[in-house]
Design a protein around this motif. Structure first.
Motif, PDB file in Angstrom:
ATOM      1  N   CYS A   1      -1.585 -57.234  11.344  1.00  0.00           N
ATOM      2  CA  CYS A   1      -1.108 -57.150  12.650  1.00  0.00           C
ATOM      3  C   CYS A   1      -1.577 -56.101  13.476  1.00  0.00           C
ATOM      4  N   ARG A   2      -1.621 -56.283  14.880  1.00  0.00           N
ATOM      5  CA  ARG A   2      -1.565 -55.033  15.579  1.00  0.00           C
ATOM      6  C   ARG A   2      -0.363 -54.704  16.193  1.00  0.00           C
ATOM      7  N   VAL A   3       0.064 -53.403  15.711  1.00  0.00           N
ATOM      8  CA  VAL A   3       1.555 -53.023  16.182  1.00  0.00           C
ATOM      9  C   VAL A   3       1.626 -51.928  17.215  1.00  0.00           C
ATOM     10  N   GLN A   4       2.606 -52.483  17.964  1.00  0.00           N
ATOM     11  CA  GLN A   4       2.792 -51.338  19.086  1.00  0.00           C
ATOM     12  C   GLN A   4       4.193 -51.025  19.092  1.00  0.00           C
ATOM     13  N   ARG A   5       4.341 -49.823  19.380  1.00  0.00           N
ATOM     14  CA  ARG A   5       5.757 -49.093  19.342  1.00  0.00           C
ATOM     15  C   ARG A   5       6.176 -49.041  20.789  1.00  0.00           C
ATOM     16  N   MET A   6       7.156 -49.456  21.336  1.00  0.00           N
ATOM     17  CA  MET A   6       8.025 -49.499  22.519  1.00  0.00           C
ATOM     18  C   MET A   6       9.383 -48.926  22.478  1.00  0.00           C
ATOM     19  N   ASP A   7       9.471 -47.461  22.489  1.00  0.00           N
ATOM     20  CA  ASP A   7      10.579 -46.667  22.456  1.00  0.00           C
ATOM     21  C   ASP A   7      11.410 -46.937  23.883  1.00  0.00           C
ATOM     22  N   ALA A   8      12.748 -46.969  23.867  1.00  0.00           N
ATOM     23  CA  ALA A   8      13.546 -46.851  24.997  1.00  0.00           C
ATOM     24  C   ALA A   8      14.492 -45.666  24.753  1.00  0.00           C
ATOM     25  N   LEU A   9      14.709 -45.031  25.970  1.00  0.00           N
ATOM     26  CA  LEU A   9      15.321 -43.930  25.986  1.00  0.00           C
ATOM     27  C   LEU A   9      16.747 -44.133  25.654  1.00  0.00           C
ATOM     28  N   ASP A  10      17.670 -43.331  25.219  1.00  0.00           N
ATOM     29  CA  ASP A  10      18.991 -43.552  24.834  1.00  0.00           C
ATOM     30  C   ASP A  10      19.612 -42.225  24.660  1.00  0.00           C
ATOM     31  N   VAL A  11      20.384 -41.350  25.287  1.00  0.00           N
ATOM     32  CA  VAL A  11      20.963 -40.269  25.004  1.00  0.00           C
ATOM     33  C   VAL A  11      21.966 -40.275  23.892  1.00  0.00           C
ATOM     34  N   LYS A  12      22.663 -41.609  23.707  1.00  0.00           N
ATOM     35  CA  LYS A  12      23.462 -41.687  22.300  1.00  0.00           C
ATOM     36  C   LYS A  12      22.964 -41.319  21.208  1.00  0.00           C
ATOM     37  N   ALA A  13      21.795 -41.930  21.048  1.00  0.00           N
ATOM     38  CA  ALA A  13      20.997 -41.963  19.919  1.00  0.00           C
ATOM     39  C   ALA A  13      20.614 -40.378  19.464  1.00  0.00           C
ATOM     40  N   ASN A  14      20.399 -39.943  18.120  1.00  0.00           N
ATOM     41  CA  ASN A  14      20.220 -38.729  17.606  1.00  0.00           C
ATOM     42  C   ASN A  14      19.028 -38.122  18.198  1.00  0.00           C
ATOM     43  N   ASN A  15      17.819 -39.177  18.114  1.00  0.00           N
ATOM     44  CA  ASN A  15      16.565 -38.449  18.719  1.00  0.00           C
ATOM     45  C   ASN A  15      16.518 -38.917  20.064  1.00  0.00           C
ATOM     46  N   LYS A  16      17.476 -39.316  20.788  1.00  0.00           N
ATOM     47  CA  LYS A  16      17.578 -40.000  22.129  1.00  0.00           C
ATOM     48  C   LYS A  16      16.578 -41.044  22.226  1.00  0.00           C
ATOM     49  N   LEU A  17      16.070 -41.697  21.181  1.00  0.00           N
ATOM     50  CA  LEU A  17      15.083 -42.773  21.286  1.00  0.00           C
ATOM     51  C   LEU A  17      15.600 -43.919  20.520  1.00  0.00           C
ATOM     52  N   ARG A  18      15.403 -45.202  21.110  1.00  0.00           N
ATOM     53  CA  ARG A  18      15.639 -46.562  20.599  1.00  0.00           C
ATOM     54  C   ARG A  18      14.229 -47.192  20.067  1.00  0.00           C
TER      55      ARG A  18
END
Length: 338
Positions: free
Chosen positions: A54-71
């Motif tokens: 597969c061709r894999v794309q990563r699409m992170d969303a911002l979230d200040v509640k997460a440890n690295n601020k990314l989902r």
């Protein structure tokens, strides 16, 4: 197809190993006190890289509640030459918190096998969907099959809570990802033999209700009791639930549901009346029921209790899903919805 299914049926050991790797990488929601999905997403991304289909794309969303601020969100797409359509499998990586450990027979983050059953936090919701998707990709590669349709797999964050950090974020970034003739399956619910397919047409909303009163000592004063007012509200909104039941045997359950589900800790002492009480409603409405009139009736009840109990009700949405398309005729046999 028979060759593919036969091959997958013989991969029990691989299925168990995949479950074991996923369970040992907790992805508890930040909303439930966890660190999020990053560690789990990295392992899945590495597996997809080594699979190589597969061709894999990563699409992170911002979230200040997460440890690295990314989902993290992953979109894997295998589209052989000449294929115009795709079968999409949509899964989520996050899991709910395990709760009190004394309620578990074993460590919730170490896979336990008992006969033909697997136990561990997230095994059912939703590691089974992830494992099924990975086994499919592995079988296609091992058997060197060129399918007549593309295979797309989406691994989302926040599948249990805020969809705007998961599938909503993906669709906002790539609104043309799904084509009109694509097939979309969400392996998140079913029975042991796979004979149930759930069509999710109900409109969902999670509603937060804040009830403000006055804090005072329970034994030496009297005043507005927000806890008691909330209880009175919950005990009296059954008429709203009945009014908007809109029964239809096509659905299970065959009516709309309005259910109180959760309350927040609001008082530091057992002998104090809290100044604020917070609780939540899970609302799932039949397609022909509008959310706005339901909320108007709930707020009307709240205003009545406000006068009686001298408190203040405030309503807010934690999550709300769009209305499903309205069909004028019979439900088409090839209709699909997320």
């Amino acid at each position: 197809m028979n060759k593919l299914l036969s091959f997958i049926a013989q991969r029990e050991g691989e299925a168990i190993n995949l479950h074991r790797e996923l369970v040992r990488r907790p992805a508890v929601n930040p909303e439930h006190g966890g660190e999020g999905e990053e560690i789990k997403a990295r392992w899945i991304e590495e597996w997809l890289y080594h699979n190589g289909l597969c061709r894999v794309q990563r699409m992170d969303a911002l979230d200040v509640k997460a440890n690295n601020k990314l989902r993290p969100n992953l979109v894997a797409h295998f589209l052989p030459s000449g294929c115009k359509h795709t079968l999409w499998l949509v899964t989520h990586m996050d899991i709910a918190a395990p709760g009190p450990l004394e309620h578990w027979v074993s460590d919730p983050f170490v896979l336990r096998i008992d006969g033909d059953r697997l136990y561990g936090r997230g095994v059912e919701d939703n590691n089974q969907g992830i494992v099924s998707a990975l086994l499919l990709l592995d079988a296609v590669k091992q058997l060197k099959i060129t399918p007549p349709i593309g295979i797309g797999i989406i691994f989302t964050s926040a599948g249990i809570t805020d969809y705007t950090k998961g599938i909503g974020h993906i669709l906002n970034k790539t609104p043309q990802l799904f084509r009109a003739d694509d097939l979309i399956v969400v392996p998140d619910y079913g029975n042991e033999n796979g004979s149930i397919i759930e069509i999710g047409e109900k409109r969902n909303a999670w509603v937060r209700i804040d009830v403000k009163g006055r804090e005072y000592h329970a034994g030496f004063s009297e005043g507005p009791n927000c806890f008691e007012a909330a209880a009175r509200f919950i005990s009296r909104f059954k008429h709203v639930r009945r009014r908007y039941a809109c029964p239809d045997p096509f659905f299970f359950p065959p009516t709309s549901t309005i259910t109180p589900t959760h309350s927040e800790t609001n008082c530091t002492g057992l002998n104090h009346v809290p100044a604020n009480f917070v609780f939540y409603l899970d609302i799932r409405l039949m397609p022909n029921c509008g959310l706005e009139p339901v909320m108007e009736d709930l707020q009307q009840l709240a205003r009545l209790i406000e006068k009686q109990e001298r408190v203040l009700f405030t309503f807010s949405y934690v999550e709300i899903t769009p209305e499903a398309p309205h069909y004028t005729g019979a439900l088409a046999s090839d209709s699909h919805s997320l």
